[in-house]
Design an enzyme around this catalytic site. Structure first.
Site, short mmCIF file in Angstrom:
data_model
loop_
_atom_site.label_atom_id
_atom_site.label_comp_id
_atom_site.label_asym_id
_atom_site.label_seq_id
_atom_site.Cartn_x
_atom_site.Cartn_y
_atom_site.Cartn_z
N TYR A 55 -11.84 7.52 5.27
CA TYR A 55 -11.08 6.30 4.91
C TYR A 55 -11.46 5.14 5.83
O TYR A 55 -11.77 4.03 5.37
CB TYR A 55 -9.57 6.55 5.05
N GLU A 113 1.44 2.54 3.69
CA GLU A 113 0.88 3.76 3.10
C GLU A 113 1.82 4.95 3.29
O GLU A 113 1.37 6.10 3.42
CB GLU A 113 -0.52 4.07 3.64
N HIS A 132 0.82 -1.21 0.00
CA HIS A 132 0.00 0.00 0.00
C HIS A 132 0.85 1.27 0.00
O HIS A 132 1.28 1.74 1.05
CB HIS A 132 -0.92 -0.03 1.23
N SER A 188 -6.21 10.40 -2.10
CA SER A 188 -7.09 11.52 -1.77
C SER A 188 -7.32 12.43 -2.97
O SER A 188 -8.29 13.17 -3.02
CB SER A 188 -6.51 12.34 -0.61
N HIS A 223 1.07 5.22 -2.17
CA HIS A 223 0.52 6.14 -3.18
C HIS A 223 1.60 7.15 -3.57
O HIS A 223 2.46 7.51 -2.76
CB HIS A 223 -0.69 6.91 -2.62
#
Lengths: 338, 338
Positions: free
Chosen positions: A193, A283, A6, A72, A8
């Protein structure tokens, strides 16, 4: 090998946001003209990663990150379907370039061009492009493209089936991941989330989705939302509703990551959720960027919490590698290639 | 003394539901006539409790339950303000009768006549009646009277302030508790309840509500939703946003109950949340009615999980009694009277 399931691209070069700003300006003006794709050099991409995700991979001792556009910023609620598609294409193309520059460090997962009220089947083509042309291994699936108004049917509804069919055909799992919230009640990373994670899991308890799609794989991020903390509640609800045991429901279909930013939370997660259904994830560089003054380490350095536990070799191998390989069928080929 | 801070009258005699059914029928027909209040005998009330809440109090060794109308049945989204008021009055009157029949076992908390789009100030009069005339000690405050569409402003918005003023004036704390969900995404007790808890806490991190109302006390039920499991996330978010430490924000204003239905969850809750801000609660006979086959005991027998821990006398006294007395200023007088 340590696979972070995970991550981004939260540090993308500024030209990406400039493209988005141009989109937003056009929406404001009621226009929908073609916007030139952002021009970003390889060096700019390298620079955006070397001091952030790559640095942390080295420092924390992880090998590869399953990497997708900034969650986001997907903001499916902004503009119409064509805006969402153009934005998704640009974001996904940039992820492909990251993966091309650092094929050992990043494997791509795509943003889907979802849009409120638009059938999920319309996202199938971009998923296909990302998997077949760009070499991605999965997608992020937004259960609430309205951005906090929750106007779509539940994930177990046939509304979503055409997209699931494509995901199954392509062997491309989905991470159930909402985006920004335009509902002032919901802070994006602090409420929306986590709520979405909890909501999705309860939908899976209620529905028969995995009877219809026995090979569909969905990852619920952020440690499964509230679910592990309320494991007894969910076991009890499933029991009262005469639904399958949670571990049987999850078995080959539902997975949690380890994006839980303190050790007691990680310990609870490992204590209650089936070990075969937990994928290491951090993340990073994401919702929480700071250093915990109690430990002197980054909150999102989730590997540290796991390393501190006496897990045993077999469990460690599953959490850090095996479960990710099992969840993402296309991952092995990507890792072997490099 | 063991005080259960969270119980609803989920076993009310059938005449109550018949009244509600008459309301629903009138709404369907577009009518809004006066409906005769349900006729319920003392024996019917006794019968509804003796085999349920009172039996469990005896079996589990708890003394008194802070008791309010069935939360899922508040359904503020149904009908208009007048419907909500009539329903609230009937429900609250019945709680008052319960407390009158069993003054040692139950202390009342009221349902508010909230309604979507109606100013919260309109609930002040019923709160006043319940506290001053019926002897109640607090209220349930629904942050989403729309029932899952989340159309009200956040709890930190001035929208809510007139009601908070009345709560402060009356020394009547609120339990932040949503009701049924009319949004098919959200299972009521499996998603909507927990999401609302998480959402409220994040709103409190973001806002300055307790600067404006230093004596306002709000209880977030169900163990604080997802918050304790993600304690590091919330600590980190508050830190990134330059907001106060969680324990400082919560200090005299925000409390969690112990409605977490398995031992690892309870252990985590006690490990991370400030002990002074945790109130024993079970929400029996509530969301989860079954017996855990792993333990042979009811999932919602939360006292068992606490009893199994080596808490020490001081902590036990806080969890089971002291914190409830501190949270509900009117409780002491009620307990002393009997």
């Amino acid at each position: 090998m340590i696979i972070d399931c995970h991550g981004h691209y939260t540090t993308a070069p500024k030209a990406l946001q400039a493209f988005r700003d141009a989109q937003l300006a056009q929406i404001k003006e009621g226009k929908n003209n073609h916007i030139a794709h952002p021009v970003i050099s390889d060096d700019e991409i390298r620079e955006s990663l070397e001091g952030a995700q790559l640095k942390f991979q080295r420092e924390r001792g992880t090998d590869v990150t399953i990497f997708s556009p900034r969650a986001s910023a997907m903001a499916h609620h902004i503009g119409d379907e064509s805006v969402s598609l153009a934005w998704s294409e640009v974001c996904n193309d940039l992820i492909a370039r990251v993966c091309g520059l650092y094929p050992k460090n990043f494997v791509g997962v795509c943003q889907l061009p979802q849009s409120p009220g638009v059938p999920p089947s319309h996202s199938a083509r971009e998923l296909e492009r990302c998997v077949n042309d760009l070499g991605f291994i999965g997608c992020n699936l937004n259960p609430d493209p309205s951005g906090g108004n929750w106007t779509s049917p539940p994930l177990t509804d046939r509304h979503w089936y055409p997209l699931y069919e494509k995901m199954v055909e392509l062997e491309a799992p989905g991470m159930v991941h909402v985006s920004a919230s335009c509902n002032p009640n919901f802070h994006a990373t602090g409420a929306h989330y986590i709520n979405a994670d909890t909501t999705a899991f309860m939908q899976f308890i209620q529905g028969d989705l995995f009877k219809d799609f026995p090979t569909l794989k969905l990852v619920i991020p952020h440690g499964g939302g509230a679910v592990p903390f309320h494991w007894g509640r969910y076991r009890g609800l499933a029991q009262d509703m005469k639904r399958p045991l949670l571990e049987d429901m999850m078995k080959n279909n539902v997975f949690f990551d380890t994006c839980v930013y303190h050790r007691p939370g990680i310990e609870l997660l490992l204590k209650v959720a089936p070990i075969d259904n937990i994928l290491f994830g951090s993340e990073m560089v994401g919702a929480v960027r700071g250093i915990d003054p109690n430990t002197g380490h980054y909150y999102d350095d989730t590997k540290r919490y796991l390393d501190a536990l006496d897990l045993g070799a077999e469990t460690r191998a599953k959490l850090f590698e095996g479960n990710a390989r099992r969840t993402y069928p296309r991952l092995a080929a990507k890792l072997k290639a490099h």
